[in-house]
Design a protein around this motif. Structure first.
Motif, PDB file in Angstrom:
ATOM      1  N   TYR A 104      76.220  26.738  -1.103  1.00 45.83           N
ATOM      2  CA  TYR A 104      75.510  26.973   0.160  1.00 45.83           C
ATOM      3  C   TYR A 104      76.207  28.028   1.019  1.00 45.83           C
ATOM      4  O   TYR A 104      75.570  28.656   1.873  1.00 45.83           O
ATOM      5  CB  TYR A 104      75.382  25.669   0.950  1.00 45.83           C
ATOM      6  N   ASP A 105      77.526  28.211   0.813  1.00 50.93           N
ATOM      7  CA  ASP A 105      78.244  29.214   1.600  1.00 50.93           C
ATOM      8  C   ASP A 105      77.773  30.628   1.292  1.00 50.93           C
ATOM      9  O   ASP A 105      78.013  31.556   2.081  1.00 50.93           O
ATOM     10  CB  ASP A 105      79.753  29.108   1.326  1.00 50.93           C
ATOM     11  N   MET A 106      77.134  30.828   0.135  1.00 50.85           N
ATOM     12  CA  MET A 106      76.652  32.168  -0.225  1.00 50.85           C
ATOM     13  C   MET A 106      75.332  32.509   0.464  1.00 50.85           C
ATOM     14  O   MET A 106      74.910  33.664   0.437  1.00 50.85           O
ATOM     15  CB  MET A 106      76.476  32.269  -1.746  1.00 50.85           C
ATOM     16  N   LEU A 107      74.671  31.531   1.063  1.00 52.02           N
ATOM     17  CA  LEU A 107      73.375  31.776   1.702  1.00 52.02           C
ATOM     18  C   LEU A 107      73.563  32.406   3.079  1.00 52.02           C
ATOM     19  O   LEU A 107      74.613  32.253   3.714  1.00 52.02           O
ATOM     20  CB  LEU A 107      72.611  30.459   1.838  1.00 52.02           C
ATOM     21  N   PRO A 108      72.538  33.131   3.587  1.00 51.72           N
ATOM     22  CA  PRO A 108      72.613  33.653   4.967  1.00 51.72           C
ATOM     23  C   PRO A 108      72.670  32.504   5.971  1.00 51.72           C
ATOM     24  O   PRO A 108      72.299  31.357   5.669  1.00 51.72           O
ATOM     25  CB  PRO A 108      71.314  34.460   5.109  1.00 51.72           C
TER      26      PRO A 108
END
Length: 498
Positions: free
Chosen positions: A87-91
């Motif tokens: 989820y950290d890779m999402l905007p």
């Protein structure tokens, strides 16, 4: 002044309310936790309804052993952490809403810089009560890159936990094999040992009474009593070694202490599977499969990605923003609007940190490489020792088997002589004790040989359970899987030796 005192008093009150003191558990809370843990430690386990054989003991250990469950929970935790890292890779999509109010209008006037006089009368462009809301979408390219690297490292942590699970499972199964065969020996011999001890105690008491009445020579009586006490000491030593074996097996299967269960007692046999593997092939197999070496390999991969993270941290950051805004202020010409923008930033000092970070990563890699070499030597040594130990224990089992056969023949001769009055009661007791000792020695030697056989595969990193086993299956399914695995393995070994 009064407002200041009131503010100081309110601050003191709130600070006092925020103060905390240690609060140990109460006796009731400790009692509740102890009762809950005691009830849950073996909850929802399939009851023991029949004698337990070796494969069922293994199955119960894989399903219920708490050390193994800890490793399974470790894998589950790492997988959940990996999900979070993705989820950290999402905007970032952030929604805000707020209300602001005041008891009068916010107004202002202007001062002419030329005449130094007020050029406008006081006016306002803002209502006293405002409601605002916005929805902003932002994405940082650098954060995405770092999050991707951390997610890849997290995936390797999952693999490391799976290797630790393999290691613990193999150790548990090895312990079960050893404890099971010792417990089988205990079930076979403890009753006989108790009967022999009772006979020795009775004979010893009779001898002491004869000695007190001077019905036998003192030295002869004392020598006889010494031999009886030595036999009694041997009996109790054997009982001590055997009586804990079943409790150890129960603990491995996570059965509550005191649980009544019986074991399936296989016939005594000196048959052991032949092992015809070449020593060098075994060592290479171990270097391919051992969990410890795989773990170091994953650690090296994690460390290599740490260098990627350091390089990314030294790059400029670029963030794009897109937002939707709403404001209830009626003085605004547009009460809703869309904003967008982009921003680049660069912490130049990270460039100066990069060489030091590279040196730290390389030092860690050197350490892991040296650890890998040390583990390689340890692994090949363990394989060599396991192979030699199994061969030695096979020969020892053959010798102990022959000793037990000879001792059985001696006991039959002594019993025949005692029945005809040729042999004394003392000699019969001694040989009965020697026979039990021979049986115990055989069972222990067989247990150690079986354990050494399993240790051969463990030293090569070959799992002692099927790859599809998760521990969630019922005991019968697990037992059938384990039985098939070991029977197929023994058949394959016999075929390779032909």
């Amino acid at each position: 002044m009064n407002k200041g005192i009131a503010l100081l008093g309110a601050s003191t009150f709130f600070l006092g309310a925020c103060a905390t003191v240690p609060e140990p558990f109460t006796s009731a809370e400790l009692q509740e936790a102890a009762s809950r843990n005691f009830a849950e430690v073996d909850a929802e386990q399939e009851p023991v309804t029949a004698p337990i054989d070796l494969y069922e003991a293994m199955a119960r250990a894989l399903k219920y052993n708490l050390d193994y469950k800890v490793e399974l929970m470790e894998i589950a935790l790492r997988e959940r952490e990996l999900d979070l890292q993705r989820y950290d890779m999402l905007p970032q999509l952030v929604a805000n809403a707020g209300y602001a109010g005041r008891n009068n209008f916010s107004g202002a006037s202007s001062l002419s810089l030329i005449t130094q006089q007020q050029s406008l009368e006081p006016s306002t462009s803002q209502e006293r009560d405002l409601f605002t809301a916005d929805l902003s979408l932002s994405w940082d390219v650098l954060d995405f890159g770092l999050s991707y690297v951390r997610a890849k490292q997290g995936a390797d942590e999952v693999l490391i936990s799976q290797e630790r699970r393999r290691k613990v499972a193999n150790r548990v199964i090895e312990d079960v094999r050893s404890s099971y065969w010792r417990a089988v020996s205990a079930e076979r011999l403890l009753t006989k040992l108790q009967e022999l001890e009772s006979s020795v105690t009775t004979t010893l008491e009779n001898s002491e009474r004869l000695s007190e009445r001077r019905l036998s020579a003192p030295l002869t009586a004392l020598t006889y009593q010494r031999e009886l006490l030595q036999i009694q000491s041997q009996i109790r030593t054997l009982q001590r070694e055997l009586v804990v074996a079943k409790s150890q097996l129960a603990a491995l299967m996570n059965l509550r202490p005191g649980t009544d269960f019986s074991l399936a007692l296989p016939d005594r046999t000196d048959h052991l599977p032949a092992v015809e593997y070449d020593g060098e092939d075994m060592m290479m197999t171990a270097l391919l499969n051992r969990a410890e070496l795989r773990e170091v390999g994953y650690r090296q991969r994690i460390n290599a990605r740490e260098l990627d993270a350091a390089l990314l941290s030294a790059l400029p950051s670029f963030r794009g923003v897109l937002g939707v805004n709403v404001d209830s202020n009626d003085f605004l010409f547009n009460n809703d609007w869309v904003n967008y923008g982009a921003r680049a930033s660069w912490n130049v000092l990270n460039l100066f940190r990069l060489p030091a970070q590279k040196r730290a990563v390389r030092a860690q890699n050197d350490l892991l490489e040296q650890r890998e070499l040390a583990l390689t030597m340890a692994v090949v040594t363990q394989v060599h020792v396991a192979r030699a130990r199994f061969g030695h224990l096979r020969e020892e089992l053959e010798t102990v088997s022959r000793q037990m056969t000879v001792q059985d023949k001696i006991l039959n001769q002594i019993r025949a002589g005692h029945a005809t009055g040729v042999m004394s009661r003392q000699t019969l007791l001694r040989e009965e004790m020697n026979t039990l000792v021979a049986e115990v020695q055989y069972d222990i030697a067989y247990a150690e040989a079986q354990n050494a056989y399993a240790n051969l595969f463990a030293s090569m990193g070959i799992d002692e359970f099927s790859p599809e086993v998760t521990g969630q299956e019922d005991v019968a399914t697990l037992r059938a899987s384990l039985a098939k695995l070991w029977q197929d393995r023994e058949a394959a070994v016999r075929l390779s030796g032909q």
